[in-house]
Design an enzyme around this catalytic site. Structure first.
Site, PDB file in Angstrom:
ATOM      1  N   CYS A  73      -6.270  -7.048  -4.772  1.00  0.00           N
ATOM      2  CA  CYS A  73      -5.987  -7.401  -3.976  1.00  0.00           C
ATOM      3  C   CYS A  73      -5.030  -6.840  -4.362  1.00  0.00           C
ATOM      4  CB  CYS A  73      -5.204  -8.733  -3.461  1.00  0.00           C
ATOM      5  SG  CYS A  73      -3.807  -8.351  -2.128  1.00  0.00           S
ATOM      6  N   GLY A  74      -4.567  -5.099  -3.847  1.00  0.00           N
ATOM      7  CA  GLY A  74      -3.987  -4.001  -4.458  1.00  0.00           C
ATOM      8  C   GLY A  74      -2.085  -4.519  -4.747  1.00  0.00           C
ATOM      9  N   ASN A  75      -1.581  -5.435  -3.780  1.00  0.00           N
ATOM     10  CA  ASN A  75       0.139  -5.030  -3.381  1.00  0.00           C
ATOM     11  C   ASN A  75       0.094  -6.476  -4.153  1.00  0.00           C
ATOM     12  OD1 ASN A  75       0.758  -3.417  -1.600  1.00  0.00           O
ATOM     13  ND2 ASN A  75      -0.081  -4.085   0.160  1.00  0.00           N
ATOM     14  N   ASN A 158     -13.244  -4.470  -3.299  1.00  0.00           N
ATOM     15  CA  ASN A 158     -12.892  -4.648  -1.586  1.00  0.00           C
ATOM     16  C   ASN A 158     -13.339  -4.169  -0.389  1.00  0.00           C
ATOM     17  OD1 ASN A 158     -10.953  -3.702  -1.310  1.00  0.00           O
ATOM     18  ND2 ASN A 158      -9.349  -5.608  -1.163  1.00  0.00           N
ATOM     19  N   HIS A 160     -13.701  -1.444   2.736  1.00  0.00           N
ATOM     20  CA  HIS A 160     -12.776  -0.767   3.503  1.00  0.00           C
ATOM     21  C   HIS A 160     -13.320   0.367   4.075  1.00  0.00           C
ATOM     22  CE1 HIS A 160      -9.223  -2.446   1.577  1.00  0.00           C
ATOM     23  NE2 HIS A 160      -9.779  -2.221   0.564  1.00  0.00           N
ATOM     24  N   GLU A 209      -6.955  -6.441   7.933  1.00  0.00           N
ATOM     25  CA  GLU A 209      -7.429  -7.063   6.536  1.00  0.00           C
ATOM     26  C   GLU A 209      -8.347  -8.049   6.859  1.00  0.00           C
ATOM     27  OE1 GLU A 209      -5.426  -7.928   2.985  1.00  0.00           O
ATOM     28  OE2 GLU A 209      -3.691  -6.599   4.022  1.00  0.00           O
ATOM     29  N   ARG A 210      -9.602  -7.671   6.675  1.00  0.00           N
ATOM     30  CA  ARG A 210     -10.498  -8.517   6.664  1.00  0.00           C
ATOM     31  C   ARG A 210     -10.305 -10.264   6.473  1.00  0.00           C
ATOM     32  NH1 ARG A 210     -15.284  -8.852   1.987  1.00  0.00           N
ATOM     33  NH2 ARG A 210     -13.693  -8.636   0.273  1.00  0.00           N
ATOM     34  N   CYS A 218      -1.297  -3.171   2.718  1.00  0.00           N
ATOM     35  CA  CYS A 218      -2.625  -3.221   2.251  1.00  0.00           C
ATOM     36  C   CYS A 218      -2.892  -2.185   1.076  1.00  0.00           C
ATOM     37  CB  CYS A 218      -3.582  -3.435   2.896  1.00  0.00           C
ATOM     38  SG  CYS A 218      -5.491  -3.715   2.809  1.00  0.00           S
ATOM     39  N   GLY A 221      -6.163  -1.320   0.845  1.00  0.00           N
ATOM     40  CA  GLY A 221      -6.324  -0.160   1.708  1.00  0.00           C
ATOM     41  C   GLY A 221      -5.756   0.967   2.154  1.00  0.00           C
TER      42      GLY A 221
END
Length: 273
Positions: A73-75, A158, A160, A209-210, A218, A221
């Protein structure tokens, strides 16, 4: 007494962050969904746990709002990086995740850069259920005029898939997102980006987002969309990404690493019941 938490956000992509040094934290999927529920719980896109680990500042785990644990999770990593640097007084934090080791550095007042590592571009690494060219998929995932151009696929820890659309605002993100997310081509499901190229260094992006749905931002993303666009020579090796919650700056360096820079914010603190 309940367990303390911080509510944080990165461009509106919001998190409940729990520190586990004092006591183990192993939420069930049902408990994650209860915490993430915006009507009856605290409300968040992701739940994050910060755990002690040898050889790094912390190990971090992420759960989507649907209760599924995910690798990246980047953020969220940017927010955790800011917390760890505030605690240590240093300008760098080393973070272990299921997707690998990430390094966060200070980039300004409440701005954090995260080295997200190298994107995974092989179809087995995304993963896909069968062999395809991930630069431009030769398969129709959703029948809509704006989504007929071949999308690209990238894993940033993850999966994309990124569609290049004429108008991100008009793209059918809420309708197509949940269908594409669970397409059989993606055995681990997929995050779905809708990217509008606005210049050689600027992209407007919306992301389904899944496990979380449409989010204001995201981080992985944004990284994936920038890489997918660069692979098609739609942009260069860096871009400002315009997300619903604000802007991220993404650079795909010559050494192959993707660097994400953006803000981190603390909203409030509380205790889990």
């Amino acid at each position: 007494m309940g367990r303390p938490f911080l509510k944080m956000n990165g461009l509106g992509n919001d998190f409940v962050v729990v520190e586990t040094r004092s006591a183990p934290f192993a939420p069930t999927a049902e408990e994650v969904r209860a915490i993430a529920d915006r009507a009856s719980g605290i409300g968040c896109d992701q739940l994050i746990a910060i755990e002690p680990v040898e050889g790094a500042d912390a190990r971090v785990r992420f759960w989507n709002a649907d209760g599924e644990e995910v690798g990246a999770c980047g953020n969220g990593t940017r927010c955790v990086g800011w917390l760890l640097m505030q605690a240590s007084g240093r300008d760098e934090a080393v973070i272990e995740t299921r997707a690998g080791r990430l390094i966060a550095t200070r980039a300004g007042d409440r701005l954090v850069s995260v080295d997200m590592g190298e994107p995974r571009l092989d179809w087995r690494e995304i993963p896909l259920s069968e062999e395809h060219d991930t630069r431009a998929l030769d398969v129709v995932l959703y029948h809509h005029a704006d989504l007929m151009a071949p999308p690209g696929c990238v894993s940033m820890g993850n999966p994309h898939v990124v569609f290049f659309v004429p108008d991100a605002e008009a793209a059918p993100a809420a309708e197509a997102g949940p269908v594409i997310e669970k397409h059989p081509l993606f055995p681990e499901h997929v995050n779905v980006g809708f990217a509008q190229i606005k210049g050689r260094d600027r992209i407007r992006l919306r992301v389904w987002e899944r496990g979380a749905g449409l989010t204001k931002a995201c981080g992985t993303g944004a990284c994936a969309a920038m890489v997918a666009a660069s692979r098609r020579d739609l942009i260069g090796r860096h871009a400002t990404m315009e997300l619903d919650g604000g802007e991220l700056f993404i650079e795909w360096r010559a050494d192959g690493h993707v660097i994400m820079t953006g803000p981190a914010a603390v909203d409030f603190q509380g205790e889990l019941p």
